[in-house]
Design a protein around this motif. Structure first.
Motif, PDB file in Angstrom:
ATOM      1  N   PRO A  61       1.778  66.578 -27.287  1.00  0.00           N
ATOM      2  CA  PRO A  61       3.129  66.683 -27.885  1.00  0.00           C
ATOM      3  C   PRO A  61       3.422  68.215 -28.307  1.00  0.00           C
ATOM      4  O   PRO A  61       2.616  69.031 -28.846  1.00  0.00           O
ATOM      5  CB  PRO A  61       3.143  65.798 -28.848  1.00  0.00           C
ATOM      6  CG  PRO A  61       1.869  64.910 -28.486  1.00  0.00           C
ATOM      7  CD  PRO A  61       1.069  65.821 -27.819  1.00  0.00           C
ATOM      8  N   GLY A  62       4.614  68.715 -28.139  1.00  0.00           N
ATOM      9  CA  GLY A  62       5.193  69.880 -28.614  1.00  0.00           C
ATOM     10  C   GLY A  62       4.893  71.260 -27.875  1.00  0.00           C
ATOM     11  O   GLY A  62       5.184  72.183 -28.248  1.00  0.00           O
ATOM     12  N   ARG A  63       4.276  70.906 -26.478  1.00  0.00           N
ATOM     13  CA  ARG A  63       4.014  71.991 -25.977  1.00  0.00           C
ATOM     14  C   ARG A  63       4.657  71.602 -24.368  1.00  0.00           C
ATOM     15  O   ARG A  63       4.630  70.350 -24.161  1.00  0.00           O
ATOM     16  CB  ARG A  63       2.619  72.381 -25.721  1.00  0.00           C
ATOM     17  CG  ARG A  63       2.298  73.210 -27.134  1.00  0.00           C
ATOM     18  CD  ARG A  63       0.661  73.187 -27.102  1.00  0.00           C
ATOM     19  NE  ARG A  63       0.308  74.108 -25.869  1.00  0.00           N
ATOM     20  CZ  ARG A  63      -1.094  74.333 -25.890  1.00  0.00           C
ATOM     21  NH1 ARG A  63      -2.064  73.819 -26.705  1.00  0.00           N
ATOM     22  NH2 ARG A  63      -1.388  74.877 -25.063  1.00  0.00           N
ATOM     23  N   PHE A  66       6.404  69.052 -22.331  1.00  0.00           N
ATOM     24  CA  PHE A  66       6.960  67.884 -23.274  1.00  0.00           C
ATOM     25  C   PHE A  66       7.224  66.469 -22.886  1.00  0.00           C
ATOM     26  O   PHE A  66       7.843  65.799 -23.351  1.00  0.00           O
ATOM     27  CB  PHE A  66       8.202  68.528 -23.466  1.00  0.00           C
ATOM     28  CG  PHE A  66       8.207  70.125 -24.100  1.00  0.00           C
ATOM     29  CD1 PHE A  66       7.996  70.259 -25.477  1.00  0.00           C
ATOM     30  CD2 PHE A  66       8.679  71.222 -23.237  1.00  0.00           C
ATOM     31  CE1 PHE A  66       7.750  71.266 -25.865  1.00  0.00           C
ATOM     32  CE2 PHE A  66       8.709  72.416 -23.912  1.00  0.00           C
ATOM     33  CZ  PHE A  66       8.095  72.591 -25.092  1.00  0.00           C
ATOM     34  N   VAL A  70       8.878  66.489 -28.149  1.00  0.00           N
ATOM     35  CA  VAL A  70       9.305  68.012 -28.280  1.00  0.00           C
ATOM     36  C   VAL A  70       8.511  68.477 -29.570  1.00  0.00           C
ATOM     37  O   VAL A  70       8.662  69.823 -30.036  1.00  0.00           O
ATOM     38  CB  VAL A  70      10.624  68.217 -28.256  1.00  0.00           C
ATOM     39  CG1 VAL A  70      11.233  67.852 -26.992  1.00  0.00           C
ATOM     40  CG2 VAL A  70      11.394  67.469 -29.380  1.00  0.00           C
ATOM     41  N   GLN A  71       8.032  67.500 -30.634  1.00  0.00           N
ATOM     42  CA  GLN A  71       7.249  68.197 -31.802  1.00  0.00           C
ATOM     43  C   GLN A  71       6.062  67.716 -31.782  1.00  0.00           C
ATOM     44  O   GLN A  71       5.597  66.583 -30.998  1.00  0.00           O
ATOM     45  CB  GLN A  71       7.874  67.332 -32.935  1.00  0.00           C
ATOM     46  CG  GLN A  71       9.638  68.107 -33.362  1.00  0.00           C
ATOM     47  CD  GLN A  71      10.570  66.997 -33.006  1.00  0.00           C
ATOM     48  OE1 GLN A  71      10.301  65.735 -32.819  1.00  0.00           O
ATOM     49  NE2 GLN A  71      11.710  67.522 -33.163  1.00  0.00           N
ATOM     50  N   PRO A  72       4.951  68.445 -32.081  1.00  0.00           N
ATOM     51  CA  PRO A  72       3.627  68.176 -32.206  1.00  0.00           C
ATOM     52  C   PRO A  72       3.158  66.661 -32.918  1.00  0.00           C
ATOM     53  O   PRO A  72       2.539  66.083 -32.282  1.00  0.00           O
ATOM     54  CB  PRO A  72       2.935  69.273 -32.951  1.00  0.00           C
ATOM     55  CG  PRO A  72       3.829  70.551 -32.966  1.00  0.00           C
ATOM     56  CD  PRO A  72       5.226  69.772 -32.940  1.00  0.00           C
ATOM     57  N   ASN A  73       4.123  66.347 -33.985  1.00  0.00           N
ATOM     58  CA  ASN A  73       3.656  65.058 -34.564  1.00  0.00           C
ATOM     59  C   ASN A  73       4.824  64.104 -34.507  1.00  0.00           C
ATOM     60  O   ASN A  73       4.667  63.017 -35.138  1.00  0.00           O
ATOM     61  CB  ASN A  73       3.285  65.335 -36.093  1.00  0.00           C
ATOM     62  CG  ASN A  73       4.489  65.936 -36.896  1.00  0.00           C
ATOM     63  OD1 ASN A  73       5.462  66.615 -36.349  1.00  0.00           O
ATOM     64  ND2 ASN A  73       4.233  66.165 -38.229  1.00  0.00           N
ATOM     65  N   ASP A 317       9.453  78.258 -25.679  1.00  0.00           N
ATOM     66  CA  ASP A 317       9.174  76.819 -25.594  1.00  0.00           C
ATOM     67  C   ASP A 317      10.513  76.024 -26.059  1.00  0.00           C
ATOM     68  O   ASP A 317      10.804  74.832 -25.569  1.00  0.00           O
ATOM     69  CB  ASP A 317       7.923  76.370 -26.484  1.00  0.00           C
ATOM     70  CG  ASP A 317       6.572  76.589 -25.771  1.00  0.00           C
ATOM     71  OD1 ASP A 317       6.721  76.809 -24.644  1.00  0.00           O
ATOM     72  OD2 ASP A 317       5.557  76.146 -26.415  1.00  0.00           O
ATOM     73  N   ARG A 318      10.963  76.657 -27.141  1.00  0.00           N
ATOM     74  CA  ARG A 318      12.421  76.133 -27.729  1.00  0.00           C
ATOM     75  C   ARG A 318      13.360  75.827 -26.473  1.00  0.00           C
ATOM     76  O   ARG A 318      14.137  75.107 -26.461  1.00  0.00           O
ATOM     77  CB  ARG A 318      12.720  77.023 -28.818  1.00  0.00           C
ATOM     78  CG  ARG A 318      14.004  76.563 -29.236  1.00  0.00           C
ATOM     79  CD  ARG A 318      14.011  75.530 -30.263  1.00  0.00           C
ATOM     80  NE  ARG A 318      15.087  75.086 -30.926  1.00  0.00           N
ATOM     81  CZ  ARG A 318      15.410  74.099 -31.982  1.00  0.00           C
ATOM     82  NH1 ARG A 318      14.678  73.120 -31.924  1.00  0.00           N
ATOM     83  NH2 ARG A 318      16.520  73.844 -32.288  1.00  0.00           N
ATOM     84  N   ALA A 321      12.591  72.941 -24.051  1.00  0.00           N
ATOM     85  CA  ALA A 321      12.289  71.686 -24.748  1.00  0.00           C
ATOM     86  C   ALA A 321      13.535  70.629 -24.656  1.00  0.00           C
ATOM     87  O   ALA A 321      14.672  71.393 -25.318  1.00  0.00           O
ATOM     88  CB  ALA A 321      11.772  71.608 -26.203  1.00  0.00           C
ATOM     89  N   ARG A 323      15.727  67.933 -26.108  1.00  0.00           N
ATOM     90  CA  ARG A 323      15.944  67.269 -27.384  1.00  0.00           C
ATOM     91  C   ARG A 323      17.045  66.526 -27.097  1.00  0.00           C
ATOM     92  O   ARG A 323      18.068  66.835 -26.616  1.00  0.00           O
ATOM     93  CB  ARG A 323      16.276  68.106 -28.713  1.00  0.00           C
ATOM     94  CG  ARG A 323      14.933  69.083 -29.113  1.00  0.00           C
ATOM     95  CD  ARG A 323      15.450  70.394 -29.932  1.00  0.00           C
ATOM     96  NE  ARG A 323      16.380  71.192 -28.881  1.00  0.00           N
ATOM     97  CZ  ARG A 323      17.330  71.434 -29.542  1.00  0.00           C
ATOM     98  NH1 ARG A 323      18.030  71.022 -30.609  1.00  0.00           N
ATOM     99  NH2 ARG A 323      18.123  72.303 -28.723  1.00  0.00           N
TER     100      ARG A 323
END
Length: 466
Positions: A61-63, A66, A70-73, A317-318, A321, A323
Protein backbone atom coordinates in the motif's frame (compact mmCIF):
# COMPACT_ATOMS: atom_id res chain seq x y z
CA UNK A 1 -0.72 -29.28 -14.30
CA UNK A 2 -0.08 -28.19 -10.71
CA UNK A 3 -0.95 -30.34 -7.72
CA UNK A 4 -3.87 -28.05 -6.87
CA UNK A 5 -5.15 -28.09 -10.45
CA UNK A 6 -5.17 -31.90 -10.35
CA UNK A 7 -6.95 -31.78 -6.98
CA UNK A 8 -9.62 -29.41 -8.31
CA UNK A 9 -10.12 -31.49 -11.46
CA UNK A 10 -10.61 -34.61 -9.36
CA UNK A 11 -12.96 -32.71 -6.99
CA UNK A 12 -15.03 -31.43 -9.92
CA UNK A 13 -15.50 -34.90 -11.37
CA UNK A 14 -15.96 -36.94 -8.20
CA UNK A 15 -17.45 -34.55 -5.66
CA UNK A 16 -19.05 -31.52 -7.33
CA UNK A 17 -20.65 -33.25 -10.32
CA UNK A 18 -22.48 -35.94 -8.31
CA UNK A 19 -23.68 -33.32 -5.83
CA UNK A 20 -24.99 -31.04 -8.59
CA UNK A 21 -26.69 -34.07 -10.12
CA UNK A 22 -28.85 -34.22 -7.00
CA UNK A 23 -29.02 -30.47 -6.30
CA UNK A 24 -28.60 -28.41 -9.46
CA UNK A 25 -26.98 -24.97 -9.29
CA UNK A 26 -29.32 -22.00 -9.18
CA UNK A 27 -30.37 -20.93 -12.67
CA UNK A 28 -29.15 -17.41 -13.14
CA UNK A 29 -27.62 -15.11 -15.70
CA UNK A 30 -23.90 -14.38 -15.61
CA UNK A 31 -23.49 -11.69 -12.99
CA UNK A 32 -20.02 -10.49 -13.83
CA UNK A 33 -18.72 -7.98 -16.35
CA UNK A 34 -18.31 -9.36 -19.83
CA UNK A 35 -20.90 -12.02 -18.94
CA UNK A 36 -18.24 -14.35 -17.60
CA UNK A 37 -19.98 -16.42 -14.97
CA UNK A 38 -18.40 -16.94 -11.59
CA UNK A 39 -16.62 -20.25 -11.28
CA UNK A 40 -17.80 -22.65 -8.54
CA UNK A 41 -14.32 -22.53 -7.03
CA UNK A 42 -11.21 -20.37 -7.37
CA UNK A 43 -7.75 -21.54 -6.39
CA UNK A 44 -4.02 -20.93 -6.82
CA UNK A 45 -4.11 -22.52 -10.28
CA UNK A 46 -6.29 -19.62 -11.50
CA UNK A 47 -3.58 -17.18 -10.47
CA UNK A 48 -0.85 -19.36 -11.95
CA UNK A 49 -2.69 -19.43 -15.29
CA UNK A 50 -2.75 -15.61 -15.33
CA UNK A 51 0.95 -15.33 -14.49
CA UNK A 52 0.09 -13.60 -11.22
CA UNK A 53 3.12 -12.04 -9.53
CA UNK A 54 2.43 -10.61 -6.04
CA UNK A 55 5.41 -8.26 -6.22
CA UNK A 56 4.47 -6.86 -9.61
CA UNK A 57 0.67 -7.06 -9.39
CA UNK A 58 0.11 -6.32 -5.69
CA UNK A 59 3.11 -4.55 -4.24
CA UNK A 60 2.47 -2.76 -0.96
CA UNK A 61 0.00 0.00 0.00
CA UNK A 62 1.06 3.55 -0.75
CA UNK A 63 3.47 2.59 -3.52
CA UNK A 64 3.05 1.69 -7.22
CA UNK A 65 1.12 -0.08 -8.62
CA UNK A 66 -1.23 0.99 -5.78
CA UNK A 67 -3.39 -2.12 -6.15
CA UNK A 68 -3.54 -2.32 -2.37
CA UNK A 69 -4.33 1.36 -1.77
CA UNK A 70 -2.94 4.85 -2.25
CA UNK A 71 -2.00 5.43 1.41
CA UNK A 72 0.35 3.20 3.41
CA UNK A 73 -2.14 2.70 6.24
CA UNK A 74 -5.40 3.50 4.40
CA UNK A 75 -8.37 3.71 6.80
CA UNK A 76 -6.31 2.61 9.80
CA UNK A 77 -4.95 6.15 9.85
CA UNK A 78 -7.80 8.33 8.63
CA UNK A 79 -11.28 7.22 7.66
CA UNK A 80 -12.67 8.10 4.26
CA UNK A 81 -14.47 11.43 3.94
CA UNK A 82 -18.18 10.89 4.58
CA UNK A 83 -20.19 12.99 2.16
CA UNK A 84 -23.91 13.09 1.50
CA UNK A 85 -24.82 14.47 -1.94
CA UNK A 86 -27.47 17.13 -1.46
CA UNK A 87 -29.06 20.13 -3.12
CA UNK A 88 -32.58 21.40 -2.44
CA UNK A 89 -34.35 24.01 -4.53
CA UNK A 90 -33.04 27.21 -3.04
CA UNK A 91 -29.62 28.02 -1.62
CA UNK A 92 -31.20 28.61 1.79
CA UNK A 93 -32.84 25.16 1.89
CA UNK A 94 -29.61 23.50 0.83
CA UNK A 95 -27.61 25.40 3.46
CA UNK A 96 -30.00 24.10 6.11
CA UNK A 97 -29.45 20.49 4.95
CA UNK A 98 -25.64 20.92 4.90
CA UNK A 99 -25.67 22.40 8.40
CA UNK A 100 -27.81 19.47 9.59
CA UNK A 101 -25.55 16.87 7.98
CA UNK A 102 -22.40 18.38 9.48
CA UNK A 103 -24.06 18.32 12.90
CA UNK A 104 -24.71 14.58 12.40
CA UNK A 105 -21.08 13.74 11.73
CA UNK A 106 -20.68 14.22 7.99
CA UNK A 107 -17.08 15.25 7.24
CA UNK A 108 -17.38 16.82 3.78
CA UNK A 109 -19.93 18.59 1.59
CA UNK A 110 -21.20 17.26 -1.74
CA UNK A 111 -23.20 19.82 -3.69
CA UNK A 112 -25.86 18.88 -6.24
CA UNK A 113 -26.83 21.62 -8.72
CA UNK A 114 -30.08 21.78 -10.65
CA UNK A 115 -30.11 21.22 -14.42
CA UNK A 116 -30.35 24.91 -15.43
CA UNK A 117 -27.22 25.66 -13.34
CA UNK A 118 -25.45 22.70 -14.94
CA UNK A 119 -26.47 23.89 -18.40
CA UNK A 120 -25.52 27.54 -17.82
CA UNK A 121 -29.12 28.83 -17.65
CA UNK A 122 -30.47 31.34 -15.16
CA UNK A 123 -33.54 30.30 -13.23
CA UNK A 124 -35.71 32.82 -15.09
CA UNK A 125 -34.65 31.51 -18.52
CA UNK A 126 -37.67 30.16 -20.42
CA UNK A 127 -35.79 26.93 -21.09
CA UNK A 128 -35.29 26.42 -17.34
CA UNK A 129 -39.03 26.28 -16.67
CA UNK A 130 -40.03 23.21 -14.68
CA UNK A 131 -36.46 22.28 -13.79
CA UNK A 132 -35.42 24.98 -11.31
CA UNK A 133 -34.30 23.40 -8.05
CA UNK A 134 -35.64 19.95 -8.94
CA UNK A 135 -32.48 17.80 -8.89
CA UNK A 136 -30.24 20.15 -6.97
CA UNK A 137 -29.75 23.72 -5.85
CA UNK A 138 -30.21 26.68 -8.20
CA UNK A 139 -27.20 29.02 -8.26
CA UNK A 140 -27.60 32.10 -10.45
CA UNK A 141 -25.25 34.58 -8.79
CA UNK A 142 -22.60 35.12 -6.15
CA UNK A 143 -25.42 36.08 -3.78
CA UNK A 144 -26.83 32.57 -4.12
CA UNK A 145 -23.39 31.13 -3.38
CA UNK A 146 -23.09 33.33 -0.28
CA UNK A 147 -26.41 31.96 0.98
CA UNK A 148 -25.44 28.38 0.15
CA UNK A 149 -22.19 28.57 2.13
CA UNK A 150 -23.33 30.80 4.99
CA UNK A 151 -21.89 29.69 8.33
CA UNK A 152 -20.13 26.64 6.91
CA UNK A 153 -16.51 26.07 8.02
CA UNK A 154 -14.85 26.21 4.60
CA UNK A 155 -11.40 26.19 6.19
CA UNK A 156 -12.11 22.86 7.92
CA UNK A 157 -14.12 20.82 5.42
CA UNK A 158 -13.68 19.78 1.81
CA UNK A 159 -16.40 20.44 -0.72
CA UNK A 160 -17.22 18.36 -3.78
CA UNK A 161 -19.26 20.07 -6.48
CA UNK A 162 -20.92 17.96 -9.15
CA UNK A 163 -20.65 20.48 -11.95
CA UNK A 164 -19.17 20.07 -15.41
CA UNK A 165 -19.88 22.45 -18.30
CA UNK A 166 -19.99 25.42 -15.91
CA UNK A 167 -17.41 24.08 -13.46
CA UNK A 168 -14.98 27.00 -13.81
CA UNK A 169 -17.76 29.53 -13.06
CA UNK A 170 -19.00 27.74 -9.94
CA UNK A 171 -15.45 27.28 -8.66
CA UNK A 172 -14.80 31.01 -9.05
CA UNK A 173 -17.96 31.83 -7.08
CA UNK A 174 -16.90 29.37 -4.34
CA UNK A 175 -13.40 30.88 -4.08
CA UNK A 176 -14.80 34.42 -3.99
CA UNK A 177 -17.22 33.62 -1.16
CA UNK A 178 -14.54 31.77 0.80
CA UNK A 179 -12.24 34.79 0.59
CA UNK A 180 -15.10 37.04 1.76
CA UNK A 181 -15.31 34.75 4.81
CA UNK A 182 -11.58 35.20 5.42
CA UNK A 183 -10.45 31.80 4.08
CA UNK A 184 -7.43 31.99 1.79
CA UNK A 185 -7.88 30.28 -1.56
CA UNK A 186 -4.64 28.37 -0.98
CA UNK A 187 -6.28 26.68 2.02
CA UNK A 188 -9.42 25.50 0.23
CA UNK A 189 -9.91 21.75 -0.22
CA UNK A 190 -12.38 20.06 -2.49
CA UNK A 191 -13.21 18.85 -5.97
CA UNK A 192 -15.03 20.04 -9.05
CA UNK A 193 -16.25 17.27 -11.30
CA UNK A 194 -15.26 19.20 -14.45
CA UNK A 195 -15.58 16.00 -16.54
CA UNK A 196 -17.26 16.93 -19.80
CA UNK A 197 -16.53 13.81 -21.84
CA UNK A 198 -18.83 11.54 -19.86
CA UNK A 199 -21.62 14.06 -20.47
CA UNK A 200 -21.62 13.18 -24.18
CA UNK A 201 -21.60 9.48 -23.33
CA UNK A 202 -24.06 9.19 -20.48
CA UNK A 203 -25.52 12.35 -18.98
CA UNK A 204 -26.12 15.15 -21.47
CA UNK A 205 -25.41 18.37 -19.55
CA UNK A 206 -22.88 19.75 -22.02
CA UNK A 207 -22.87 23.19 -23.63
CA UNK A 208 -19.94 23.23 -26.08
CA UNK A 209 -18.60 20.53 -28.44
CA UNK A 210 -16.03 18.10 -26.99
CA UNK A 211 -12.81 19.61 -28.31
CA UNK A 212 -13.44 23.24 -27.25
CA UNK A 213 -14.61 21.91 -23.88
CA UNK A 214 -11.22 20.31 -23.35
CA UNK A 215 -9.63 23.76 -23.59
CA UNK A 216 -11.79 25.02 -20.71
CA UNK A 217 -10.78 22.03 -18.63
CA UNK A 218 -7.04 22.36 -19.20
CA UNK A 219 -7.22 26.10 -18.49
CA UNK A 220 -8.86 25.22 -15.18
CA UNK A 221 -6.05 22.74 -14.46
CA UNK A 222 -3.48 25.48 -14.95
CA UNK A 223 -5.31 28.07 -12.83
CA UNK A 224 -5.93 25.67 -9.95
CA UNK A 225 -2.30 24.56 -9.89
CA UNK A 226 -1.32 28.19 -9.26
CA UNK A 227 -4.18 29.44 -7.09
CA UNK A 228 -5.87 26.54 -5.25
CA UNK A 229 -3.17 23.86 -4.98
CA UNK A 230 -5.15 21.68 -2.56
CA UNK A 231 -8.14 21.50 -4.90
CA UNK A 232 -8.83 18.47 -7.11
CA UNK A 233 -9.30 19.96 -10.56
CA UNK A 234 -11.34 17.14 -12.04
CA UNK A 235 -13.29 14.12 -10.87
CA UNK A 236 -13.12 11.76 -13.81
CA UNK A 237 -16.45 10.08 -13.53
CA UNK A 238 -17.53 6.53 -14.22
CA UNK A 239 -20.57 6.92 -12.00
CA UNK A 240 -22.91 8.22 -14.69
CA UNK A 241 -21.53 5.77 -17.24
CA UNK A 242 -22.57 2.93 -14.92
CA UNK A 243 -25.95 4.53 -14.18
CA UNK A 244 -26.59 4.65 -17.94
CA UNK A 245 -26.25 0.87 -18.07
CA UNK A 246 -22.56 0.00 -18.41
CA UNK A 247 -21.15 -3.06 -16.68
CA UNK A 248 -18.11 -2.96 -14.40
CA UNK A 249 -15.55 -3.50 -17.17
CA UNK A 250 -17.10 -0.77 -19.33
CA UNK A 251 -17.25 1.66 -16.42
CA UNK A 252 -13.59 1.01 -15.72
CA UNK A 253 -12.47 1.24 -19.36
CA UNK A 254 -14.46 4.31 -20.42
CA UNK A 255 -13.57 6.22 -17.24
CA UNK A 256 -9.85 5.62 -17.72
CA UNK A 257 -10.18 6.44 -21.42
CA UNK A 258 -11.65 9.82 -20.46
CA UNK A 259 -8.75 10.28 -18.04
CA UNK A 260 -6.24 9.53 -20.80
CA UNK A 261 -7.89 12.14 -23.03
CA UNK A 262 -7.67 14.80 -20.29
CA UNK A 263 -4.04 14.06 -19.51
CA UNK A 264 -3.11 14.16 -23.20
CA UNK A 265 -4.92 17.48 -23.64
CA UNK A 266 -3.16 18.97 -20.61
CA UNK A 267 0.28 17.85 -21.80
CA UNK A 268 -0.46 19.23 -25.29
CA UNK A 269 -1.33 22.54 -23.59
CA UNK A 270 2.15 22.62 -22.04
CA UNK A 271 1.27 21.53 -18.51
CA UNK A 272 3.57 19.33 -16.43
CA UNK A 273 2.13 15.85 -15.88
CA UNK A 274 3.58 15.51 -12.39
CA UNK A 275 2.03 18.83 -11.34
CA UNK A 276 -1.52 18.56 -12.68
CA UNK A 277 -1.49 14.76 -12.34
CA UNK A 278 -1.34 15.14 -8.58
CA UNK A 279 -4.66 17.03 -8.64
CA UNK A 280 -6.65 14.47 -10.62
CA UNK A 281 -9.30 12.39 -8.89
CA UNK A 282 -11.85 9.81 -9.98
CA UNK A 283 -15.50 9.12 -9.19
CA UNK A 284 -16.88 5.59 -9.40
CA UNK A 285 -20.21 3.88 -8.96
CA UNK A 286 -20.48 0.99 -6.51
CA UNK A 287 -22.99 -1.77 -7.23
CA UNK A 288 -24.30 -4.82 -5.42
CA UNK A 289 -21.82 -7.48 -6.56
CA UNK A 290 -19.47 -7.15 -3.61
CA UNK A 291 -16.49 -9.12 -4.93
CA UNK A 292 -16.60 -7.70 -8.45
CA UNK A 293 -16.83 -4.11 -7.21
CA UNK A 294 -13.85 -4.54 -4.89
CA UNK A 295 -11.89 -6.03 -7.79
CA UNK A 296 -12.89 -3.11 -10.03
CA UNK A 297 -11.40 -0.52 -7.69
CA UNK A 298 -8.18 -2.48 -7.29
CA UNK A 299 -7.85 -2.91 -11.05
CA UNK A 300 -8.46 0.81 -11.59
CA UNK A 301 -5.56 1.78 -9.35
CA UNK A 302 -3.20 -0.69 -10.95
CA UNK A 303 -4.14 0.33 -14.49
CA UNK A 304 -3.90 4.08 -13.85
CA UNK A 305 -0.47 3.78 -12.25
CA UNK A 306 0.76 1.98 -15.36
CA UNK A 307 -0.98 4.40 -17.75
CA UNK A 308 0.50 7.49 -16.11
CA UNK A 309 4.01 6.06 -16.11
CA UNK A 310 4.10 4.26 -19.46
CA UNK A 311 1.97 6.59 -21.61
CA UNK A 312 2.79 9.93 -20.06
CA UNK A 313 6.09 9.53 -18.23
CA UNK A 314 4.82 10.51 -14.78
CA UNK A 315 7.66 10.26 -12.29
CA UNK A 316 6.05 10.95 -8.93
CA UNK A 317 3.96 8.50 -6.97
CA UNK A 318 1.40 11.24 -6.33
CA UNK A 319 0.76 11.66 -10.06
CA UNK A 320 0.46 7.90 -10.56
CA UNK A 321 -1.92 7.25 -7.66
CA UNK A 322 -5.61 6.96 -8.50
CA UNK A 323 -7.69 8.52 -5.73
CA UNK A 324 -11.44 8.13 -5.94
CA UNK A 325 -14.80 9.04 -4.52
CA UNK A 326 -17.67 6.54 -4.52
CA UNK A 327 -21.41 7.02 -4.73
CA UNK A 328 -23.66 4.04 -4.09
CA UNK A 329 -25.71 3.00 -7.10
CA UNK A 330 -28.84 5.07 -7.55
CA UNK A 331 -30.12 2.80 -10.31
CA UNK A 332 -30.22 -0.16 -7.93
CA UNK A 333 -32.64 1.59 -5.58
CA UNK A 334 -36.25 0.49 -5.88
CA UNK A 335 -39.49 2.36 -5.28
CA UNK A 336 -41.03 -0.99 -4.35
CA UNK A 337 -40.25 -2.02 -0.75
CA UNK A 338 -37.89 0.94 -0.27
CA UNK A 339 -36.67 -0.24 3.16
CA UNK A 340 -34.80 -3.02 1.32
CA UNK A 341 -32.60 -0.26 -0.14
CA UNK A 342 -30.89 0.01 3.26
CA UNK A 343 -29.50 -3.50 2.76
CA UNK A 344 -28.37 -2.70 -0.78
CA UNK A 345 -26.58 0.45 0.33
CA UNK A 346 -24.88 -1.44 3.17
CA UNK A 347 -23.43 -4.01 0.74
CA UNK A 348 -22.29 -1.21 -1.55
CA UNK A 349 -20.71 0.67 1.36
CA UNK A 350 -18.68 -2.42 2.27
CA UNK A 351 -17.53 -2.77 -1.33
CA UNK A 352 -16.37 0.86 -1.46
CA UNK A 353 -14.50 0.64 1.85
CA UNK A 354 -12.92 -2.74 1.16
CA UNK A 355 -12.02 -1.43 -2.28
CA UNK A 356 -10.12 1.50 -0.76
CA UNK A 357 -12.20 4.62 -1.47
CA UNK A 358 -11.08 8.08 -0.31
CA UNK A 359 -14.59 9.44 0.14
CA UNK A 360 -18.09 8.04 -0.05
CA UNK A 361 -21.71 9.08 -0.42
CA UNK A 362 -24.41 6.62 0.61
CA UNK A 363 -27.83 6.91 -1.02
CA UNK A 364 -30.95 7.25 1.08
CA UNK A 365 -33.64 4.58 1.13
CA UNK A 366 -36.30 6.87 -0.37
CA UNK A 367 -34.36 8.31 -3.34
CA UNK A 368 -36.35 6.23 -5.85
CA UNK A 369 -39.37 8.22 -4.65
CA UNK A 370 -38.03 11.75 -4.27
CA UNK A 371 -35.47 13.93 -2.53
CA UNK A 372 -34.39 12.21 0.69
CA UNK A 373 -36.00 13.07 4.00
CA UNK A 374 -33.89 13.99 7.01
CA UNK A 375 -34.59 10.60 8.60
CA UNK A 376 -33.56 8.68 5.47
CA UNK A 377 -30.37 10.66 4.91
CA UNK A 378 -29.43 10.16 8.56
CA UNK A 379 -29.78 6.38 8.18
CA UNK A 380 -27.59 6.55 5.07
CA UNK A 381 -24.90 8.45 6.98
CA UNK A 382 -25.23 6.10 9.97
CA UNK A 383 -24.58 3.18 7.58
CA UNK A 384 -21.16 4.63 6.81
CA UNK A 385 -20.50 5.26 10.49
CA UNK A 386 -21.41 1.69 11.50
CA UNK A 387 -19.11 0.28 8.82
CA UNK A 388 -16.36 2.67 9.94
CA UNK A 389 -16.59 2.14 13.69
CA UNK A 390 -18.28 -1.22 14.29
CA UNK A 391 -17.58 -3.60 11.40
CA UNK A 392 -13.80 -3.79 11.84
CA UNK A 393 -13.11 -3.65 8.08
CA UNK A 394 -11.41 -0.26 8.41
CA UNK A 395 -8.76 -1.84 10.64
CA UNK A 396 -7.23 -3.73 7.70
CA UNK A 397 -5.43 -2.48 4.60
CA UNK A 398 -6.76 -4.30 1.51
CA UNK A 399 -8.20 -7.08 3.66
CA UNK A 400 -9.16 -9.32 0.73
CA UNK A 401 -5.80 -9.26 -1.05
CA UNK A 402 -4.69 -12.77 -1.89
CA UNK A 403 -8.25 -14.06 -2.17
CA UNK A 404 -8.24 -16.32 -5.21
CA UNK A 405 -11.60 -14.93 -6.34
CA UNK A 406 -10.67 -11.27 -5.77
CA UNK A 407 -7.29 -11.53 -7.49
CA UNK A 408 -8.77 -13.47 -10.42
CA UNK A 409 -11.54 -10.91 -10.93
CA UNK A 410 -9.12 -7.99 -10.52
CA UNK A 411 -6.95 -9.35 -13.32
CA UNK A 412 -9.96 -10.31 -15.45
CA UNK A 413 -11.42 -6.80 -15.23
CA UNK A 414 -8.02 -5.28 -16.02
CA UNK A 415 -7.81 -7.49 -19.12
CA UNK A 416 -11.32 -6.63 -20.31
CA UNK A 417 -10.82 -2.91 -19.73
CA UNK A 418 -7.44 -2.99 -21.49
CA UNK A 419 -9.09 -4.56 -24.54
CA UNK A 420 -11.62 -1.70 -24.62
CA UNK A 421 -8.79 0.85 -24.34
CA UNK A 422 -7.00 -0.77 -27.29
CA UNK A 423 -10.14 -0.41 -29.45
CA UNK A 424 -10.51 3.23 -28.39
CA UNK A 425 -6.85 3.89 -29.23
CA UNK A 426 -7.44 2.43 -32.70
CA UNK A 427 -10.27 4.94 -33.20
CA UNK A 428 -7.97 7.84 -32.34
CA UNK A 429 -8.73 8.24 -28.65
CA UNK A 430 -11.80 8.80 -26.52
CA UNK A 431 -12.92 12.05 -28.13
CA UNK A 432 -12.92 10.41 -31.57
CA UNK A 433 -14.65 7.33 -30.14
CA UNK A 434 -17.40 9.53 -28.64
CA UNK A 435 -17.82 11.35 -31.95
CA UNK A 436 -18.26 7.94 -33.61
CA UNK A 437 -20.77 6.85 -30.94
CA UNK A 438 -18.76 3.81 -29.86
CA UNK A 439 -19.04 3.97 -26.03
CA UNK A 440 -22.67 5.07 -26.34
CA UNK A 441 -23.53 1.96 -28.37
CA UNK A 442 -21.69 -0.36 -26.01
CA UNK A 443 -23.49 1.06 -22.97
CA UNK A 444 -26.89 0.90 -24.70
CA UNK A 445 -26.34 -2.75 -25.62
CA UNK A 446 -25.41 -3.72 -22.06
CA UNK A 447 -28.30 -1.73 -20.55
CA UNK A 448 -30.79 -3.44 -22.88
CA UNK A 449 -29.45 -6.89 -22.00
CA UNK A 450 -29.68 -6.10 -18.28
CA UNK A 451 -33.30 -4.99 -18.57
CA UNK A 452 -34.26 -8.12 -20.48
CA UNK A 453 -32.67 -10.25 -17.76
CA UNK A 454 -34.76 -8.50 -15.11
CA UNK A 455 -37.98 -8.84 -17.11
CA UNK A 456 -37.32 -12.55 -17.74
CA UNK A 457 -36.55 -13.05 -14.01
CA UNK A 458 -33.10 -14.32 -14.93
CA UNK A 459 -31.72 -11.55 -12.72
CA UNK A 460 -33.45 -11.27 -9.37
CA UNK A 461 -34.27 -7.84 -7.94
CA UNK A 462 -35.69 -8.41 -4.48
CA UNK A 463 -39.11 -6.87 -4.03
CA UNK A 464 -39.47 -6.07 -7.74
CA UNK A 465 -39.55 -9.29 -9.78
CA UNK A 466 -39.36 -11.79 -6.95
Amino acid sequence: MSDYARLRSEWTARTLAPHEGKEAPRTRVPALAGHADAAPLYGPDDLEAMGFDPVRDLGVPGRPPFTRGVQPNMHRGRLWTMRQYAGFGTAKESNERYTYLLSQGQTGLSVAFDLPTQMGRDSDDARARGEVGRVGVAIDSIEDMRTLLKGLPLDKISTSMTINATAAVLLCLYVAVAEEQGVARSALRGTIQNDILKEYVARGTYIHPPRPSLRLITDTFAWCAREVPKWNTISISGYHIREAGADAAQELAFTLADGIAYVRAAIDAGLDVDTFGAQLSFFFNVHNNLIEEIAKFRAARRMWSSIMQERFGAKTDRARALRFHCLTAGMTLTAQQPLVNIARVTVQTLAAVLGGCQSLHTNSLDEALGLPTSEAVTIALRTQQVVAHESGVADFVDALAGSYAVETLTTRLEKQATEYLARIDEMGGMVAAIEQGYPQREIQRTAYEYQLEVERKQRIVVGVNS
